[in-house]
Design an enzyme around this catalytic site. Structure first.
Site, PDB file in Angstrom:
ATOM      1  CG  ASN A  21      30.085 -11.827   0.569  1.00 25.19           C
ATOM      2  OD1 ASN A  21      29.683 -11.636  -0.577  1.00 25.19           O
ATOM      3  ND2 ASN A  21      31.000 -11.057   1.121  1.00 25.19           N
ATOM      4  CG  HIS A  22      27.591  -7.990   0.480  1.00 25.65           C
ATOM      5  ND1 HIS A  22      27.661  -6.726   1.033  1.00 25.65           N
ATOM      6  CD2 HIS A  22      28.872  -8.343   0.197  1.00 25.65           C
ATOM      7  CE1 HIS A  22      28.912  -6.321   1.070  1.00 25.65           C
ATOM      8  NE2 HIS A  22      29.674  -7.287   0.555  1.00 25.65           N
ATOM      9  CG  HIS A  70      29.203 -14.972  -3.668  1.00 26.97           C
ATOM     10  ND1 HIS A  70      28.918 -14.002  -4.593  1.00 26.97           N
ATOM     11  CD2 HIS A  70      29.922 -14.355  -2.691  1.00 26.97           C
ATOM     12  CE1 HIS A  70      29.421 -12.840  -4.202  1.00 26.97           C
ATOM     13  NE2 HIS A  70      30.039 -13.030  -3.058  1.00 26.97           N
ATOM     14  CG  HIS A 153      33.762 -13.562  -2.643  1.00 27.44           C
ATOM     15  ND1 HIS A 153      32.976 -12.715  -1.885  1.00 27.44           N
ATOM     16  CD2 HIS A 153      34.627 -14.148  -1.762  1.00 27.44           C
ATOM     17  CE1 HIS A 153      33.341 -12.775  -0.624  1.00 27.44           C
ATOM     18  NE2 HIS A 153      34.346 -13.638  -0.515  1.00 27.44           N
TER      19      HIS A 153
END
Length: 343
Positions: A21-22, A70, A153
């Site tokens: 997500n990053h 993730h 995550h």
């Protein structure tokens, strides 16, 4: 990211990297990664990295039986072909299956007990995507002939977490692996990796190692030393106010001196100023003694210190950053996806 990228370049056929997500423009700009790239290199370097992130796969199948991703599952995800059909070469959208693969989480046991029939619920912690239930995970695994979902995550104190076992396979429906030890230099957590060899799966834990000292948040020596200077200046002011108190405040019970000196209101005013300056002095002393812990805490808390933490002193600050639960509680705001500017 840099170490993983170097491994991928050196071993292109044996290293597979998945998108998290990053790995997007939105979060790298919100946190300090974009600033770090501009500070150390230039925007051309940053843009090249973002293009690389756009090319990363969203998921992988391990040994034909494990879905590696993730985040987690999506209500829009029915078959593995649904992942293949995603147009992934882009910035993740605000919602949809691509976003869910990067952001969703398994439900906690308390959440499942409160909503036993729910398959997916809005993910309040992240501010986007969903939390998925044990029932949802079992259904997806059965439909796709899989054993388990392996995901990351979420920071884990022991480096990993095994979720509820599937009654039909006896295998955990979800395995959470977190491979960053002492996350943010604060969590004091172990890290873990999965070793899969000869059809045997082993989880290996490891601890963090000391790294070279550096001033946090790209600070220079002058900025870093300000709490030391401020403490000394405050000490001087406190001393001056005490001198004024000794010279001007009349002795108790001396009416003649009281008439010739200051009023009771003035006496109280000066005492209040001394008290306030003493309070400020204690705060600056805490700033100086716990300078680095405060910087770490500030980073965890989204740039702002928790209200009243300085007045509580060094013990409160150390409690917030020196244990897993305390660090996770302070860091909770950073787990949420930042709002989009045009939202």
């Amino acid at each position: 990211r840099r170490v993983h990228g170097a491994h991928k370049i050196h071993y292109p056929k044996t290293i597979t990297m998945l998108r998290g997500n990053h790995e997007c423009r939105h979060l790298t700009a919100y946190f300090n990664f974009k600033h770090e790239c501009k500070y150390k290199y230039n925007m051309k370097f940053y843009d090249a990295l973002m293009s690389c992130f756009d090319c990363l796969p969203l998921a992988a199948i391990l040994n034909g039986r494990f879905l590696c991703v993730h985040g987690g599952l999506s209500p829009d995800l029915q078959t593995l072909q649904d992942i293949t059909n995603i147009q992934r070469f882009r910035e993740p959208p605000p919602s949809g299956i691509m976003t869910d693969l990067l952001w969703s989480d398994p439900m906690d046991e308390e959440e499942e007990e409160a909503t036993p029939d729910a398959m997916y619920l809005h993910n309040d912690l992240r501010g986007c995507s969903y939390v998925f239930s044990f029932k949802a995970a079992c259904q997806f695994l059965k439909n796709n002939n899989l054993l388990s979902v392996i995901r990351a995550h979420e920071a884990q104190d022991e480096g990993y977490r095994l979720y509820k076992k599937n009654t039909s396979t006896g295998f955990p429906t979800v395995i959470c692996i977190f491979s960053a030890p002492n996350y943010c230099d604060t969590y004091n957590n172990k890290a873990a990796i999965i070793r899969f060899q000869n059809n045997l799966m082993n989880i290996r834990q490891f601890n963090s190692q000391p790294h070279p000292y550096y001033l946090p948040n790209f600070m220079n020596a002058f900025s870093w030393s300000l709490p030391f200077v401020a403490e000394k200046v405050t000490d001087m002011l406190v001393t001056i106010w005490h001198l004024i108190d000794d010279d001007e405040v009349p002795a108790a019970g001396s009416n003649d001196e009281a008439k010739a000196g200051m009023s009771a209101a003035r006496e109280n005013q000066i005492r209040q100023k001394i008290f306030a300056m003493g309070k400020v002095a204690r705060m600056y002393k805490t700033l100086r003694e716990e300078n680095e812990n405060i910087l770490r805490l500030k980073g965890l808390a989204g740039g702002n210190l928790p209200v009243g933490i300085l007045q509580q002193g060094s013990t409160a600050i150390q409690d917030a950053v020196d244990n897993f639960d305390g660090a996770k509680r302070v860091d909770k705001a950073n787990e949420r996806r930042p709002a989009f500017e045009n939202a």
